[in-house]
Design an enzyme around this catalytic site. Structure first.
Site, short mmCIF file in Angstrom:
data_model
loop_
_atom_site.label_atom_id
_atom_site.label_comp_id
_atom_site.label_asym_id
_atom_site.label_seq_id
_atom_site.Cartn_x
_atom_site.Cartn_y
_atom_site.Cartn_z
N HIS A 168 30.01 -36.42 10.58
CA HIS A 168 30.14 -35.62 11.80
C HIS A 168 29.83 -34.17 11.45
CE1 HIS A 168 34.24 -33.92 11.01
NE2 HIS A 168 34.53 -35.10 10.49
N ASP A 182 30.65 -31.68 13.61
CA ASP A 182 31.60 -30.77 14.26
C ASP A 182 32.77 -30.43 13.34
OD1 ASP A 182 32.39 -33.52 14.64
OD2 ASP A 182 33.84 -32.88 16.14
N ASP A 210 35.71 -31.07 5.33
CA ASP A 210 35.70 -32.00 6.47
C ASP A 210 34.60 -31.59 7.44
OD1 ASP A 210 36.31 -33.89 8.36
OD2 ASP A 210 38.19 -33.00 8.98
N GLU A 229 33.34 -35.91 16.45
CA GLU A 229 34.33 -36.77 15.79
C GLU A 229 35.74 -36.25 16.00
OE1 GLU A 229 37.11 -38.40 12.95
OE2 GLU A 229 36.48 -36.32 13.04
N GLU A 230 35.85 -34.92 15.95
CA GLU A 230 37.18 -34.32 16.03
C GLU A 230 37.81 -34.50 17.41
OE1 GLU A 230 38.70 -33.44 13.50
OE2 GLU A 230 37.30 -32.69 11.99
N GLU A 245 33.70 -38.86 4.72
CA GLU A 245 34.89 -38.07 5.04
C GLU A 245 35.62 -37.71 3.74
OE1 GLU A 245 36.20 -36.85 7.82
OE2 GLU A 245 35.53 -38.05 9.54
#
Ligand SMILES: [Zn+2]
Length: 425
Positions: free
Chosen positions: A92, A94, A123, A157-158, A186
């Protein structure tokens, strides 16, 4: 030991650091979903130079998508010389907002003391960069490899992944025969393999009352007191029962190796927005509570819901005037990829080659995009594996270690070699 593959990764350390820092410089903060397009285009351009074909897919109509904040995803694919399996690295792009407490600029991509600092460093822009370098090293050493490599940079994703992996999965991007194995880099630590996550059920409970003057509460019916009875029953019965439910899933941290429930919020009665002044003297006729229940492979969702509705139904029978409504907000089933799945075995072998020890197998306490790969894409050969220390995610002065990124890129390169060429040599 695959010296050639390791050397090809080590030759690219500067590039790995620069790529991580470059990615951090896009402030892809979500919400609202800032700078997705330039970040996706940057990644796409980088991969196109390596010979990947790139597609940009905007999740139009997804939550939060607008012309100002388009949910832009990039999917890049490189087909080898002959047909074979496809390994997909999904990251991801974001990040959560920077927040306070930073001693460096969170979007400058500062490199110092063997670390890259910034929001999203661990992250998971460090993991994304490591997967790009792993693919590049593998393609250099084995230019004739069979099968295909895909790398995606996805949105949201967040905030649940609906404008990202969920959207792509609905379009078939995470299903066979297009893709066979998925690695999500991740930050689960470089020597651990994350097999999945616990289940989630979010719900909103509302108790009802009757409005009346606050000086004569006996004329009305207090919805907040009814909710108090719900909370009391949770304290007396539900929380102790959840605490006793342990799982065979290797969830980290240890405290999450059981059922849990959080009360996310409780609101009721008239507005609290009366300052300066006084609150209105009314008996509240409504009270709402949201719960976040995390459950285990050993539990089924009907039972999970039944534990809560059972309490509510009993209160309805026993408590005068008690009435309620309950509304599902979200549900995600627990997931655990088997340890003998091909992607698990391949990455485990990589960890053994690089660290000379067996990996730890873990389960995440919360969910991530693997849920969409499984539920929508029906693809179960999926894990999370990447550099970065999970505890640093979402915190000030987030960083990723350069040596950790190099080592996990080696693990990923070996994983590719096993999954595509069937060998570690
Ligand atoms: Zn993440």
């Amino acid at each position: 030991m695959n010296e050639r593959l390791f050397k090809a990764v080590e030759d690219r350390v500067d590039d790995l650091v620069a790529l991580t820092a470059d990615l951090i410089r896009f402030p892809t903060v979500n919400p609202p979903g800032e700078a997705y397009r330039p970040c996706a285009e940057f990644l796409g351009a980088r991969l196109r130079k390596l010979g990947f074909e790139t597609e940009f897919i905007r999740a139009e109509g997804a939550p939060g998508d607008s012309d100002r904040y388009p949910r832009v995803n990039v999917v890049a694919r490189f087909d080898g010389r002959s047909p074979g399996a496809c390994v997909h690295f999904n990251s991801h792009i974001d990040v959560v907002e920077a927040g306070d407490g930073w001693t460096v600029d969170p979007f400058a991509g500062v490199v110092k003391d063997g670390r890259v600092y910034g929001r999203g460093a661990c992250d998971m822009k460090g993991g994304l960069a490591a997967s790009v370098i792993a693919a590049e090293a593998f393609m250099e050493v084995y230019p004739d490899f069979p099968g295909a490599i895909e790398i995606s940079g996805t949105a949201d994703e967040e905030s649940g992944g609906f404008g990202g992996v969920a959207h792509l999965a609905m379009l078939g991007y995470f299903s066979k025969p297009k893709v066979d194995h998925v690695i999500i880099p991740e930050p689960l630590n470089k020597d651990r393999i994350c097999l999945g996550h616990r289940g989630v059920w979010w719900a909103e409970i509302e108790t009802k009352g009757e409005i009346a003057h606050g000086s004569m509460p006996f004329l009305g019916d207090n919805a907040v007191r009814h909710m108090g009875a719900v909370l009391q029953a949770f304290e007396d019965e539900l929380f102790p029962a959840l605490d006793r439910k342990m799982t065979r899933m290797p969830v980290v941290p240890e405290g999450a190796r059981r059922s849990t429930m959080n009360i996310n919020s409780v609101h009721g009665g008239q507005t609290e927005d009366f300052r300066p002044g006084l609150p209105s003297p009314n008996v509240p006729d409504w009270c709402r509570l949201t719960i976040d229940r995390r459950f285990l492979l050993e539990e089924d969702i009907a039972t999970v819901k039944g534990e809560v509705t059972g309490i509510l139904e009993r209160l309805k029978r026993e408590r005068k005037k008690f009435d309620y409504e309950i509304r599902d907000l979200m549900e995600v089933l627990p997931l655990m990829t088997e340890r003998d799945a091909p992607v698990v075995k391949a990455v485990a072998k990589g960890i053994m080659e690089v660290f000379d020890r067996e990996p730890d197998y873990v389960i995440s306490p919360g969910t991530y995009d693997q849920k969409h790969v499984a539920r929508i894409g029906h693809l179960y050969d999926c894990i999370a594996y990447g550099p970065g220390i999970l505890d640093l995610a979402h915190r000030p002065d987030e960083w990723v270690g350069i040596a950790d990124m190099v080592e996990s890129a080696k693990v990923m390169a070996i994983g590719l070699n096993i999954l595509l060429r069937g060998t570690t040599d």
